[in-house]
Design a protein around this motif. Structure first.
Motif, PDB file in Angstrom:
ATOM      1  N   THR A   1      11.426   9.584  -9.114  1.00 29.09           N
ATOM      2  CA  THR A   1      10.083   9.468  -7.822  1.00 29.09           C
ATOM      3  C   THR A   1      10.485  10.964  -7.102  1.00 29.09           C
ATOM      4  O   THR A   1      11.856  11.362  -7.385  1.00 29.09           O
ATOM      5  N   SER A   2       9.765  11.292  -6.392  1.00 31.46           N
ATOM      6  CA  SER A   2      10.081  12.761  -5.609  1.00 31.46           C
ATOM      7  C   SER A   2      11.429  12.304  -4.515  1.00 31.46           C
ATOM      8  O   SER A   2      12.022  13.358  -4.206  1.00 31.46           O
ATOM      9  N   SER A   3      11.480  11.089  -4.222  1.00 34.74           N
ATOM     10  CA  SER A   3      12.849  11.132  -3.218  1.00 34.74           C
ATOM     11  C   SER A   3      14.318  10.905  -4.147  1.00 34.74           C
ATOM     12  O   SER A   3      15.195  11.142  -3.236  1.00 34.74           O
TER      13      SER A   3
ATOM     14  N   ALA B   1       0.951  -1.205  -0.057  1.00 32.14           N
ATOM     15  CA  ALA B   1      -0.023   0.091  -0.081  1.00 32.14           C
ATOM     16  C   ALA B   1       0.738   1.263  -0.008  1.00 32.14           C
ATOM     17  O   ALA B   1       1.867   1.265   0.747  1.00 32.14           O
ATOM     18  N   HIS B   2       0.209   2.275  -0.840  1.00 29.10           N
ATOM     19  CA  HIS B   2       1.007   3.637  -0.442  1.00 29.10           C
ATOM     20  C   HIS B   2       0.610   4.126   0.652  1.00 29.10           C
ATOM     21  O   HIS B   2      -0.343   3.735   1.311  1.00 29.10           O
ATOM     22  N   ASN B   3       1.443   5.111   1.047  1.00 29.33           N
ATOM     23  CA  ASN B   3       1.561   5.925   2.209  1.00 29.33           C
ATOM     24  C   ASN B   3       0.039   6.781   2.233  1.00 29.33           C
ATOM     25  O   ASN B   3       0.008   7.312   3.439  1.00 29.33           O
TER      26      ASN B   3
ATOM     27  N   ALA C   1       7.267  19.534   3.958  1.00 21.55           N
ATOM     28  CA  ALA C   1       6.310  19.330   2.727  1.00 21.55           C
ATOM     29  C   ALA C   1       6.997  18.682   1.445  1.00 21.55           C
ATOM     30  O   ALA C   1       8.145  18.351   1.407  1.00 21.55           O
ATOM     31  N   HIS C   2       5.995  18.202   0.692  1.00 16.89           N
ATOM     32  CA  HIS C   2       6.150  17.640  -0.577  1.00 16.89           C
ATOM     33  C   HIS C   2       6.611  18.437  -1.602  1.00 16.89           C
ATOM     34  O   HIS C   2       5.951  19.296  -1.949  1.00 16.89           O
ATOM     35  N   PRO C   3       7.652  17.803  -2.417  1.00 25.75           N
ATOM     36  CA  PRO C   3       7.910  18.817  -3.528  1.00 25.75           C
ATOM     37  C   PRO C   3       6.886  19.087  -4.595  1.00 25.75           C
ATOM     38  O   PRO C   3       7.171  19.680  -5.532  1.00 25.75           O
TER      39      PRO C   3
ATOM     40  N   SER D   1      10.099  13.510   0.227  1.00 23.93           N
ATOM     41  CA  SER D   1       8.995  12.332  -0.393  1.00 23.93           C
ATOM     42  C   SER D   1       8.142  11.629   1.001  1.00 23.93           C
ATOM     43  O   SER D   1       8.711  12.037   2.063  1.00 23.93           O
ATOM     44  N   THR D   2       7.327  11.120   0.695  1.00 26.82           N
ATOM     45  CA  THR D   2       6.784  10.744   1.896  1.00 26.82           C
ATOM     46  C   THR D   2       7.462   9.593   2.768  1.00 26.82           C
ATOM     47  O   THR D   2       7.472   9.751   4.052  1.00 26.82           O
ATOM     48  N   GLY D   3       8.227   8.837   1.968  1.00 22.94           N
ATOM     49  CA  GLY D   3       9.184   7.908   2.564  1.00 22.94           C
ATOM     50  C   GLY D   3      10.137   8.579   3.582  1.00 22.94           C
ATOM     51  O   GLY D   3      10.490   8.299   4.907  1.00 22.94           O
TER      52      GLY D   3
HETATM   53  P1  13P Z   1       5.929   9.779  -2.696  1.00 24.35           P
HETATM   54  O1  13P Z   1       5.189   8.496  -2.088  1.00 24.35           O
HETATM   55  O2  13P Z   1       7.064   8.959  -3.727  1.00 24.35           O
HETATM   56  O3  13P Z   1       6.334  10.811  -2.221  1.00 24.35           O
HETATM   57  O4  13P Z   1       4.875  10.282  -3.948  1.00 24.35           O
HETATM   58  C1  13P Z   1       3.764  10.999  -3.662  1.00 24.35           C
HETATM   59  C2  13P Z   1       2.710  11.017  -4.372  1.00 24.35           C
HETATM   60  O5  13P Z   1       2.071  11.966  -4.767  1.00 24.35           O
HETATM   61  C3  13P Z   1       2.454   9.638  -5.176  1.00 24.35           C
HETATM   62  O6  13P Z   1       1.332   9.953  -6.108  1.00 24.35           O
END
Ligand code: 13P
Ligand code: SF4
Length: 301
Positions: free
Chosen positions: A126-128, A21-23, A195-197, A212-214
């Motif tokens: 990815t954002s990370s 699952a995604h965060n 904050a998320h980019p 990133s969320t991770g």
């Molecule tokens: P991350 O989980 O890689 O930070 O990405 C966030 C996101 O919006 C994925 O759709």
């Protein structure tokens, strides 16, 4: 009578399945998942899993990435309408047209893109790892970055390097306003802003950390700081609070909800396992091309 959760666990064993699952997934889905992570962590996990069946609780491009990396496995998404509006903001045809204007450019696509778009790219990110991926491109090469304008401008600023940036955006992160940050900061003066980019510039400029969320999960765990204002989709709060019971996490705005991530629930996870639906597949030629850009990213990060 067995609960939904018990039925899911039983069927999961019978099917040789794993749930990832995604965060941003609803709390109840994160609670039954075997693994929760950000986009990069989920791509890695999908590539190394031994299970034959992966129930992917996230949005479509994420399940598609798993299908590209593991074409021999059965990838199920519990709601086939869980898409990502940002990923739909560029088509492979539009990207080919942009490439024809810059034939020597290196094309980097954010993982939030379709398999057909990934197939047109040199590198995925990815954002990370977006900054590191862009930094790996030789300085004399132009870079086309798609589809997220905010992540693209963040990388451009970090590297001090002009890029050709597509103008896609995340509607969820775009709903976060600077007044939300200022209000929460006034209420919680000791809190740090993560904050998320994918957030717009006025939010990125106010943040203490762009992660990133991770990376937010990792930072919250490892840092001595104890209070955080979290400027991303609210689903992440579940993990942050569970993993750090002694720390405080404040949602920046209750409008920071991704309706697509929230389309999945435990009933649909059970249904997916019962019916082995919905199967996410990618045509082989597209998958073979897209895989190259994802594997290059995994090698570089
Ligand atoms: P991350 O989980 O890689 O930070 O990405 C966030 C996101 O919006 C994925 O759709
Ligand atoms: Fe797409 Fe934004 Fe939802 Fe992530 S949060 S899946 S980028 S719409």
């Amino acid at each position: 009578m067995a609960t939904i959760e018990e039925k899911i666990q039983k069927l999961k064993r019978e099917r040789g399945a794993i749930i990832i699952a995604h965060n941003y997934q609803p709390d109840e889905v994160q609670a039954i998942a075997d693994f929760t992570g950000d986009s990069l962590e989920l791509s890695r996990k999908a590539a190394e899993l031994e299970e034959e069946v992966i129930v992917f609780c996230g949005v479509h491009f994420m399940a598609e990435t798993a299908a590209i990396l593991s074409p021999e496995k059965t990838i199920l998404i519990p709601d086939r309408f869980a898409g990502c509006p940002m990923a739909d903001m560029i088509t492979d045809e539009q990207l080919r047209e942009k490439k024809s204007e810059h034939p020597d450019a290196v094309v980097i696509c954010y993982v939030n893109s379709s398999a057909a778009v990934k197939a047109e790219c040199d590198l995925c990110c990815t954002s990370s790892n977006a900054r590191a991926i862009a930094a790996s491109v030789p300085a004399d090469k132009e870079i086309i970055f798609v589809p997220d304008t905010h992540l693209g401008h963040y990388v451009q600023k970090e590297l001090g390097r002009e890029m050709i940036i597509w103008d896609g955006y995340c509607p969820t992160h775009s709903r976060i306003r600077d007044v939300d940050i200022l209000r929460e900061r006034a209420k919680h003066p000791n809190a740090k802003v993560m904050a998320h980019p994918e957030c717009p510039k006025q939010i990125r400029d106010l943040a203490d950390y762009l992660l990133s969320t991770g990376q937010m999960c990792q930072h919250a765990k490892e840092s001595d700081e104890t209070e955080f204002i979290v400027a991303t989709e609210m689903g992440l709060l579940y993990r942050l609070r569970n993993e750090n019971p002694g720390k405080q996490f404040y949602a920046v705005s209750d409008r920071a909800l991704c309706p697509n991530m929230k389309k999945i629930n435990v009933e649909k996870v059970l249904w997916a396992l019962e019916n082995m639906q919905y199967r996410v597949t990618v045509p082989q030629e597209t998958a073979d091309k897209a895989r190259r850009s994802i594997e290059r990213m995994l090698e570089l990060s």
